[in-house]
Design an enzyme around this catalytic site. Structure first.
Site, PDB file in Angstrom:
ATOM      1  N   ASP A  49     -55.940 -35.723   4.316  1.00 21.66           N
ATOM      2  CA  ASP A  49     -55.245 -36.017   3.060  1.00 21.66           C
ATOM      3  C   ASP A  49     -55.462 -37.488   2.694  1.00 21.66           C
ATOM      4  OD1 ASP A  49     -53.572 -35.635   0.876  1.00 21.66           O
ATOM      5  OD2 ASP A  49     -51.740 -36.025   2.017  1.00 21.66           O
ATOM      6  N   SER A  93     -43.720 -31.897  -3.822  1.00 20.24           N
ATOM      7  CA  SER A  93     -42.450 -31.534  -3.181  1.00 20.24           C
ATOM      8  C   SER A  93     -41.348 -31.429  -4.224  1.00 20.24           C
ATOM      9  CB  SER A  93     -42.064 -32.562  -2.125  1.00 20.24           C
ATOM     10  OG  SER A  93     -42.853 -32.419  -0.953  1.00 20.24           O
TER      11      SER A  93
END
Length: 311
Positions: free
Chosen positions: A82, A216
């Protein structure tokens, strides 16, 4: 079953109108919570590692944890870097067994982003590894990624075709209003993703897998538990889950989730330590944290991503 790339995952997700969850991992309990949840609902998985996680847990330890998860669950799991910031870290992860890497050249000029991304793609493809690039810059803070609101920018749909053609990337992260961290939006504002940008990008790149970072939802339940047990997460606001569901039904094949995992783990640990102040066995409070991670991931897979029963 060995680790897999995301190629087949994304093809099935695009055609099926769902997204694969890319969950950040930092330690054994988080890996276990994520993979146990995915096994119970038969979902493919992307486990992703940030530069910060590699510094914290070390590459070798994380590899063995993920390999153990593959052996334990039998699930198709891709291991992804990532936000790789340069060629060196991407190369280290490719050489070290990762099946997917992200090269984040979004801080560079368009031309320099293309050059850097193409360099990583050429090396990765020689080793059977897929590459995610990024156009546009997300605001927020996550490990080594720190972008102010002033420096953030939406993805320009006019650039996507040239970028994909010139670099050869396998997927593309775009900026449509998501943000890293737990404080994604100002209090009192109504979060709204730019679906017009997503629609135009998907029109210009038909069938091409799109990625959302900073996705999120900052689940209120876990925020409340943390605050009830000594935390101070006032004004933490995330991306509405109904908008993520909508994105998953469009061209978005990969949705990144990190902050929610941290919140879930922290909520469980804090609650257990407050309930048992005399306790000092890490297995006790980490077990609770692991369960909270598992509950969170199962809910995301079933109710947001739609990737359950796709194995």
């Amino acid at each position: 079953m060995p680790l897999v790339t995301t190629t087949e995952m994304f093809q099935k997700a695009y055609e099926g109108g769902y997204a694969i969850g890319a969950f950040n991992v930092n330690n054994m309990e988080i890996v276990q919570g994520i993979t146990e949840a995915a096994k119970e609902v038969s979902s493919p998985l992307i486990l992703q590692v940030s530069a910060g996680a590699r510094k914290y847990a070390k590459h070798g330890y994380l590899m063995k944890l993920v390999e153990a998860a593959v052996e334990d669950t039998g699930l198709p799991i891709a291991l992804h870097l990532d936000h790789g910031e340069d060629f060196a870290i991407c190369k280290a992860c490719i050489d070290g067994g990762f099946t997917s890497v992200m090269i984040d050249g979004s801080k560079h000029s368009f031309a320099d982003n293309i050059a850097l991304t193409r360099q990583v793609v050429e090396y990765a493809h020689q080793h059977g590894v897929v590459v995610e690039g990024e156009l546009g810059r997300l605001a927020g803070i996550e490990d080594d990624v720190n972008v102010s609101a002033e420096d953030s920018s939406y993805t320009d749909p006019n650039q996507v075709e040239e970028f994909v053609r010139a670099t050869g990337v396998d997927s593309l992260a775009i900026a449509i209003g998501t943000s890293h961290g737990a404080y994604k939006f100002k209090p009192g504002t109504k979060p709204q993703l730019r679906f017009d940008i997503l629609e135009e990008v998907s029109r210009r790149l038909p069938g091409f897998p799109i990625v959302l970072h900073g996705a999120s939802s900052v689940v209120p339940h876990y925020v409340e538990l943390i605050n009830a047990n000594g935390g101070q997460l006032k004004d933490a606001i995330g991306v509405p889950e109904d908008q993520l569901r909508q994105a998953a039904k469009m061209a978005v094949c990969k949705i990144n989730i990190d902050s929610d995992l941290r919140l879930a783990m922290t909520a469980g640990v804090r609650q257990q330590l407050m309930a048992d102040p005399a306790g000092f066995d890490p297995r006790g409070y980490l077990k609770v944290g692991r369960q909270y991670v598992k509950d969170l991931v199962k809910d995301k897979i079933v109710n947001v991503l739609g990737s359950d029963h796709k194995v």
